[in-house]
Design an enzyme around this catalytic site. Structure first.
Site, PDB file in Angstrom:
ATOM      1  CE  LYS A   1      -2.787  -2.597   3.253  1.00  0.00           C
ATOM      2  NZ  LYS A   1      -3.368  -2.208   4.486  1.00  0.00           N
TER       3      LYS A   1
ATOM      4  CB  THR B   1       5.470 -11.464  -7.973  1.00  0.00           C
ATOM      5  OG1 THR B   1       4.216 -11.852  -7.949  1.00  0.00           O
ATOM      6  CG2 THR B   1       6.111 -11.830  -9.291  1.00  0.00           C
ATOM      7  CB  ILE B   2       3.773 -16.160  -5.569  1.00  0.00           C
ATOM      8  CG1 ILE B   2       2.357 -15.358  -5.470  1.00  0.00           C
ATOM      9  CG2 ILE B   2       4.487 -16.412  -4.318  1.00  0.00           C
ATOM     10  CD1 ILE B   2       1.442 -16.220  -4.680  1.00  0.00           C
ATOM     11  CG  ASP B   3       1.057 -12.967  -8.655  1.00  0.00           C
ATOM     12  OD1 ASP B   3       0.705 -13.789  -8.002  1.00  0.00           O
ATOM     13  OD2 ASP B   3       0.807 -11.671  -8.766  1.00  0.00           O
TER      14      ASP B   3
ATOM     15  NE  ARG C   1     -18.351 -34.403  -1.269  1.00  0.00           N
ATOM     16  CZ  ARG C   1     -18.050 -34.113   0.229  1.00  0.00           C
ATOM     17  NH1 ARG C   1     -17.220 -34.272   0.670  1.00  0.00           N
ATOM     18  NH2 ARG C   1     -19.137 -34.314   0.725  1.00  0.00           N
TER      19      ARG C   1
ATOM     20  N   GLY D   1      -2.329 -15.590  -8.386  1.00  0.00           N
ATOM     21  CA  GLY D   1      -1.480 -15.535  -9.638  1.00  0.00           C
ATOM     22  C   GLY D   1      -2.132 -13.905 -10.384  1.00  0.00           C
TER      23      GLY D   1
ATOM     24  CD  GLU E   1      -5.520 -13.986  -7.281  1.00  0.00           C
ATOM     25  OE1 GLU E   1      -6.143 -14.150  -5.981  1.00  0.00           O
ATOM     26  OE2 GLU E   1      -4.539 -13.407  -7.612  1.00  0.00           O
TER      27      GLU E   1
ATOM     28  NE  ARG F   1     -18.780 -30.339   0.278  1.00  0.00           N
ATOM     29  CZ  ARG F   1     -19.954 -30.832  -0.163  1.00  0.00           C
ATOM     30  NH1 ARG F   1     -20.589 -30.455  -1.188  1.00  0.00           N
ATOM     31  NH2 ARG F   1     -20.606 -31.338   0.708  1.00  0.00           N
TER      32      ARG F   1
HETATM   33  O1  F6P Z   1       0.861 -10.519  -6.332  1.00  0.00           O
HETATM   34  C1  F6P Z   1       1.212 -11.657  -5.383  1.00  0.00           C
HETATM   35  C2  F6P Z   1      -0.411 -11.915  -4.777  1.00  0.00           C
HETATM   36  O2  F6P Z   1      -0.459 -12.954  -3.931  1.00  0.00           O
HETATM   37  C3  F6P Z   1      -1.505 -12.098  -5.888  1.00  0.00           C
HETATM   38  O3  F6P Z   1      -1.489 -13.498  -6.346  1.00  0.00           O
HETATM   39  C4  F6P Z   1      -2.705 -11.812  -5.112  1.00  0.00           C
HETATM   40  O4  F6P Z   1      -3.760 -11.430  -5.763  1.00  0.00           O
HETATM   41  C5  F6P Z   1      -2.237 -10.924  -4.205  1.00  0.00           C
HETATM   42  O5  F6P Z   1      -0.813 -10.785  -4.120  1.00  0.00           O
HETATM   43  C6  F6P Z   1      -3.035 -10.711  -2.973  1.00  0.00           C
HETATM   44  O6  F6P Z   1      -2.763  -9.602  -2.394  1.00  0.00           O
HETATM   45  P1  F6P Z   1      -3.022  -9.221  -0.522  1.00  0.00           P
HETATM   46  O7  F6P Z   1      -1.773  -9.981  -0.023  1.00  0.00           O
HETATM   47  O8  F6P Z   1      -2.985  -7.983  -0.476  1.00  0.00           O
HETATM   48  O9  F6P Z   1      -4.306 -10.023  -0.192  1.00  0.00           O
END
Ligand code: F6P
Length: 366
Positions: free
Chosen positions: A78, A142-144, A179, A187, A239, A284
């Site tokens: 932020k 970044t994990i993304d 299921r 991501g 997501e 689920r």
């Molecule tokens: O950019 C990394 C990430 O984990 C994204 O995959 C996810 O959408 C976002 O950050 C979540 O952010 P926060 O930690 O603010 O919930």
């Protein structure tokens, strides 16, 4: 000999490997006689706050950090120097540019160079500060895995490992109960975590942002996976995925200074769409959420993070600023920050891994 000072900070969402970068920087710096390293707490906030929040980083401080998740410096996604949140008298918030003030403070603190470890948002801040004359080097995390100039960001492989192990666990419960399981993974706009874990975990369906889906195609795949009543189906959904002609699921955050849409909820939406489309099996949904960013980094991420840390410090030593380190197999290279933030790295629907996934019978729902 006068000591030169490099300030290290971690910005944006945390990810496994941040501490290994910090350790790499400090270990490499300690081989030089004229450099000392300080850490800034919570991205640039440590400089922007009064009193200043910084810490000395030496070989003792970074001992054992290669295996520790999170970041010892803290982080935030932020605000920042260009958009510092300030509360107005009517209770609303405004974003104020405090970058010039921060640069003056860095000068006053005797900071000769900065290493900013962060994702695309953080590297845009690095670029803005470089353009104002700061000696800065970026390290991508970044994990993304969505930064275009590096083959991989550290943190990604750990997230994929966590998702893959989660699929392994879901399979046994899905099979026992006949299921359909939907697993929602992170991501943002990129489907890398979903695609890699779907292949590694042997999922039946993989839904990613780059390939909008038609729910009826997913329904057909589910029915193929069942012999009358018995069977199960594993669906991995990113997501940021969306139906053809539809939109992502998420909400504007009410957190002060948070600039992204908070993605999340596509898994449950897809479950409902499948029921509406006539799927009668139990469905689920499991949302892995921040588990994907937690814990210790896998070996690949420790190695990449360590290489990035060492190289970032070497760029500082050699006075090569305005660059971001990157992995372009087999090399660790330096890319100008302008180039580094230009484009996102997204899954190519015609790419090799999508091709292989299709060859394995994984349905993308289009
Ligand atoms: O950019 C990394 C990430 O984990 C994204 O995959 C996810 O959408 C976002 O950050 C979540 O952010 P926060 O930690 O603010 O919930």
């Amino acid at each position: 000999m006068a000591l030169k000072r490099v300030m290290v900070l971690t910005g944006g969402g945390d990810c496994p490997g941040l501490n290994a970068v910090i350790r790499g920087i400090v270990k490499r710096a300690s081989q030089e006689k004229d450099w000392e390293v300080i850490g800034c707490i919570e991205s640039f906030n440590g400089v922007l706050r009064e009193p200043t929040e910084i810490m000395m980083l030496d070989e003792k401080t970074v001992e054992g950090l290669h295996m520790q998740g999170g970041t010892i410096l803290g982080t935030t996604n932020k605000g920042g120097p260009f958009a510092w949140p300030v509360k107005n008298s009517d209770g609303t918030w405004s974003a104020v540019d405090r970058s010039d003030e921060m640069l003056r403070k860095l000068q006053y603190m005797g900071v000769d160079a900065v290493i900013n470890i962060g994702g695309d948002g953080s590297q845009r801040i690095s670029l803005g500060l470089a353009q104002k004359g700061l000696n800065i080097v970026g390290v991508p995390k970044t994990i993304d895995n969505d930064l275009s100039s590096t083959d991989y960001t550290f943190g990604f492989q750990t997230a994929v490992q966590i998702c893959t192990e989660a699929i392994d666990k879901l399979v046994t419960t899905a099979a026992s109960h006949n299921r359909v399981f939907i697993m929602e993974v992170m991501g943002r706009d990129a489907g890398w975590i979903a695609l890699h874990s779907a292949v590694a975990g042997g999922a039946d369906v993989c839904i990613i942002p780059e390939i909008p889906y038609n729910v009826n195609r997913i329904k057909e795949k589910i029915e193929q996976r069942y012999n009358k009543r018995r069977g199960y189906c594993i669906i991995v959904v990113a997501e940021g995925a969306k139906p053809i002609g539809g939109d992502v699921v998420g909400a504007q955050s009410s957190e002060v200074g948070y600039q992204h849409i908070k993605l999340g909820g596509i898994g449950n939406q897809l479950a409902e769409e499948l029921r509406q489309a006539g799927v009668e099996h139990d469905i689920r949904c499991t949302i892995l959420g921040h588990l994907q960013r937690g814990g210790t980094p896998v070996a690949f991420d420790r190695i990449l993070a360590s290489e990035f840390g060492v190289r970032a410090m070497e760029l500082v030593i050699n006075g090569q600023f305005g660059q971001m380190v990157a992995y372009q197999h087999p090399d660790i290279v330096a890319v100008p920050l302008e180039e580094a933030v230009k484009a996102q790295n997204l899954v190519d629907p015609k790419g090799e891994l999508v091709h292989a996934a299709k060859g394995l019978g994984i349905e993308f729902g289009n």
